[in-house]
Write an enzyme that holds these catalytic residues in place. Sequence first.
Site, PDB file in Angstrom:
ATOM      1  CB  CYS A 196      -0.987  -0.036   1.167  1.00 30.46           C
ATOM      2  SG  CYS A 196      -2.371   1.122   0.975  1.00 30.46           S
ATOM      3  CG  HIS A 227      -3.412  -3.769   3.477  1.00 28.28           C
ATOM      4  ND1 HIS A 227      -2.340  -3.314   4.214  1.00 28.28           N
ATOM      5  CD2 HIS A 227      -4.014  -2.678   2.977  1.00 28.28           C
ATOM      6  CE1 HIS A 227      -2.315  -1.993   4.175  1.00 28.28           C
ATOM      7  NE2 HIS A 227      -3.314  -1.579   3.429  1.00 28.28           N
ATOM      8  CD  GLU A 243      -1.066  -6.341   5.615  1.00 31.79           C
ATOM      9  OE1 GLU A 243      -1.272  -5.154   5.905  1.00 31.79           O
ATOM     10  OE2 GLU A 243      -0.713  -6.704   4.470  1.00 31.79           O
TER      11      GLU A 243
END
Length: 184
Positions: A73, A161, A163
């Site tokens: 990002c 993202h 994660e």
Amino acid sequence: MTTIVVVDNHGQFTHLERRALRDLGVETELVDNETPPEEVEADGIVLSGGPDMDRIGHSADYLRDGRPVLGICLGMQLIAAELGGRVEGGDYGGYADVTVEITDPDDPLVGSLAPETRVWASHADEVREVPEGFSRTARSDVCGVEAMSDPERALYGVQWHPEVAHTEEGEAVFENFVAICESA
């Protein structure tokens, strides 16, 4: 053992980036972005997301020391901005579930996700033009550059993202980055 350091750009999910790497069996630590690269021993670097391009500390310095870098990002946006690309405000804005089309199935970072994948991404700001040497490796209906790569310099970025649980194949992105670091 492979060591990957996560440079903290004060993003709300940064701790999850470190955890995702640790869960893959990678030795990892989180360092503040005020930490200069020469103080970090690692095989690879993750530049985390964050709220503000004005608070990136020494993050840009990691782009020049030869280690593989994954920008997430804001991390991808700072790679683009520092290396001659163009970053602007996005048309879409906040976080959303997005279908991303992989435009380069041979890309070492996101190619294994082809032909498409679902991700969790913010588009408040986004890369509008990739820097010289980079290619766009993913796009979506809301963002023209969802991922970019420069394998020659081992510099990679994703707008989304990997994660977070909402990203379907996020673990694969981290696995692919670990493989890049191990082969560098």
